[in-house]
Design a protein around this motif. Structure first.
Motif, PDB file in Angstrom:
ATOM      1  N   LYS A 267      -5.720  -3.745   4.821  1.00  0.00           N
ATOM      2  CA  LYS A 267      -4.611  -3.538   3.896  1.00  0.00           C
ATOM      3  C   LYS A 267      -3.436  -4.378   4.388  1.00  0.00           C
ATOM      4  O   LYS A 267      -3.255  -4.565   5.587  1.00  0.00           O
ATOM      5  CB  LYS A 267      -4.225  -2.056   3.867  1.00  0.00           C
ATOM      6  N   GLU A 349       2.191  -1.238  -8.779  1.00  0.00           N
ATOM      7  CA  GLU A 349       2.524  -1.957  -7.555  1.00  0.00           C
ATOM      8  C   GLU A 349       2.766  -0.977  -6.407  1.00  0.00           C
ATOM      9  O   GLU A 349       3.282   0.131  -6.605  1.00  0.00           O
ATOM     10  CB  GLU A 349       3.764  -2.827  -7.777  1.00  0.00           C
ATOM     11  N   ARG A 350       2.387  -1.397  -5.210  1.00  0.00           N
ATOM     12  CA  ARG A 350       2.524  -0.535  -4.030  1.00  0.00           C
ATOM     13  C   ARG A 350       3.790  -0.924  -3.272  1.00  0.00           C
ATOM     14  O   ARG A 350       3.920  -2.038  -2.775  1.00  0.00           O
ATOM     15  CB  ARG A 350       1.294  -0.684  -3.125  1.00  0.00           C
TER      16      ARG A 350
END
Length: 487
Positions: A267, A349-350
């Motif tokens: 990630k 969106e993160r």
């Protein structure tokens, strides 16, 4: 004579320069430190043998040797003590019934003088020296990690070109025979497939151990296989941890002791400590320099004090600054980093991190007043000057005209219940900005014709006069950036 195990395979044996190889075309062979022993076997027990070394023939009796017989097959061990440094092509032929029958064919090198040294020059390069009997002169060179190739040392021996593979102690890896990268450059899981392999340069590791981002040891790490000057392991197993951990750590061991490590990111993670959001007075722009791990689609947006999105970046590169122009001073902005899914995705969106920033462009000080919060002065105490601080509450400085990047003409005044009381006996004054914003304040120097203004202890302010022999000069002023007013 020589003792050798019945399990020894045919070939040349001796003390090797571990991890060193000489190659020509597709043929790669080992490098020995000194004399070697030739081992071969043949079922032609009643035959003589011809030993060819670089096309020169010898009878077996020319060497000190021993023989072991088992189940009709003889194993021979010959001491080749007559060989100096060089590259050798060796053939063993059995002379049987008037024919030459090939028993063994091999190639090897002896390098008695080999000496290798390396010194780290910086994070991106090394200084190396190689001294060898096989080369006409020593090598002294600077090696760039970015352009490194393991086959860079080339030399001529007997009018033929060879490659010398040297296992320098460079902390490098590569994925699927790609470019070499330093261990400090993390692996991105998106570059790994089920068939991927990872090479570790230098052959100094014998085992890998996997640690999760939570510190848990994973036992299912694959074994290492030596491939010349590097070791290789299958990397497809890393995919099984993609959904469970932000990253995994690949620990590289030698004799069960930790030597080095590589991180594999599943990630994209923003490094808040290394990411910077600053204002550049030279460029008159906010400079955003992201530092993140992984290769996600990282972007940022700038939001003003009424939550309007006034700028959105494209995908960012790690540690590469991006400039945002045409913003206003004294506004509380927010720079928000986020990860956007690649392609046409409906995923939200993160959000990664929010950085607040307010900046003060030098030209935007014109026409504004600031409250002077504290001043510093020098006081003579027991024969020594001590720097002391005094607090103000009602004194302000007004920036009227800009002279240069940090220098201005301005006025000082006191705010009273009846309005502003201008200190006309000392105005106009010279103002110089002496610092950036620190804890919400900026340090100033304020003078009149080159002389410091005088401290009025009684009224906790600036004296409206330049003529008082008992008053002390004010050395510097701290203005409160939150106490700004447009005039």
């Amino acid at each position: 004579m020589f003792n050798f195990s019945e399990m020894i395979r045919p070939g040349v044996f001796g003390e090797k320069h571990e991890g060193y190889f000489v190659a020509q075309d597709d043929c790669k062979f080992e490098v020995f430190k000194d004399e070697v022993i030739l081992v071969f076997e043949s079922e032609f027990t009643d035959s003589g043998f011809e030993i060819q070394i670089n096309q020169r023939s010898y009878k077996i009796d020319a060497f000190e040797y021993s023989t072991v017989e088992r189940k009709g097959v003889n194993k021979y061990s010959l001491k080749l003590g007559c060989l100096g440094s060089g590259i050798y092509q060796l053939r063993v032929n059995a002379l049987h019934s008037g024919k030459r029958i090939s028993v063994l064919r091999t190639q090897f090198a002896i390098d008695k003088k080999l000496y290798v040294e390396q010194v780290k020059n910086n994070n991106d390069s090394y200084i190396v020296s190689v001294d060898s009997d096989l080369m006409p002169e020593p090598i002294f060179d600077k090696i760039s990690v970015q352009d490194f190739r393991e086959d860079w040392i080339k030399f001529n021996w007997n009018n033929q070109e060879y490659i010398y593979y040297v296992p320098f102690r460079f902390p490098l890896y590569r994925i699927d025979n790609g470019a070499w990268k330093p261990f400090s450059q993390e692996i991105w899981i998106g570059d790994i497939t089920q068939e991927s392999s990872i090479d570790l340069y230098g052959c100094k590791y014998d085992k890998i151990c996997l640690l999760t981002s939570t510190g848990q040891i994973i036992e299912e790490a694959p074994g290492l296989k030596t491939e010349g000057v590097f070791s290789r392991f299958s990397a497809g197993f890393l995919l099984s941890y993609k959904s469970h951990y932000d990253y995994v750590g690949i620990s590289l061991l030698a004799e069960d002791h930790y030597q080095d490590g590589i991180l594999c990111y599943n990630k994209c993670i923003l490094d808040e400590a290394k990411t910077t959001v600053i204002y550049s007075h030279e460029d008159k722009a906010i400079v955003v320099t992201p530092y993140f791990y992984g290769q996600g689609n990282i972007r940022f947006k700038v939001i003003d004090d009424v939550n309007n999105v006034i700028y959105t970046s494209f995908a960012l590169d790690k540690d590469v600054p991006e400039y945002v122009y045409d913003l206003s001073s004294f506004i509380n902005y927010k720079v928000i980093f986020f990860e956007k899914e690649r392609g046409l995705s409906l995923k939200k969106e993160r959000i990664l991190k929010e950085f607040p920033i307010v900046f003060y462009a030098r030209e935007d000080f014109i026409g504004k007043s600031f409250k002077i919060k504290e001043v510093y002065f020098d006081q003579l105490v027991r024969g020594e000057f001590l720097r002391k601080k005094h607090y103000f509450n009602t004194t302000y400085v007004y920036f009227k005209e800009m002279i240069s990047g940090n220098e201005y003409i301005g006025e000082v005044y006191v705010r009273t219940y009846n309005g502003a009381f201008m200190l006309d006996n000392i105005n106009l004054v010279d103002i110089e900005i002496c610092s950036d914003v620190i804890d919400g304040m900026i340090e100033l120097s304020i003078t009149k014709d080159g002389d410091g203004l005088l401290l009025d202890f009684e009224h906790h302010g600036i004296m409206n006069s330049m003529d008082d022999d008992k008053a002390v000069d004010i050395f510097s002023y701290n203005i409160d950036m939150k106490g700004v007013e447009s005039v």
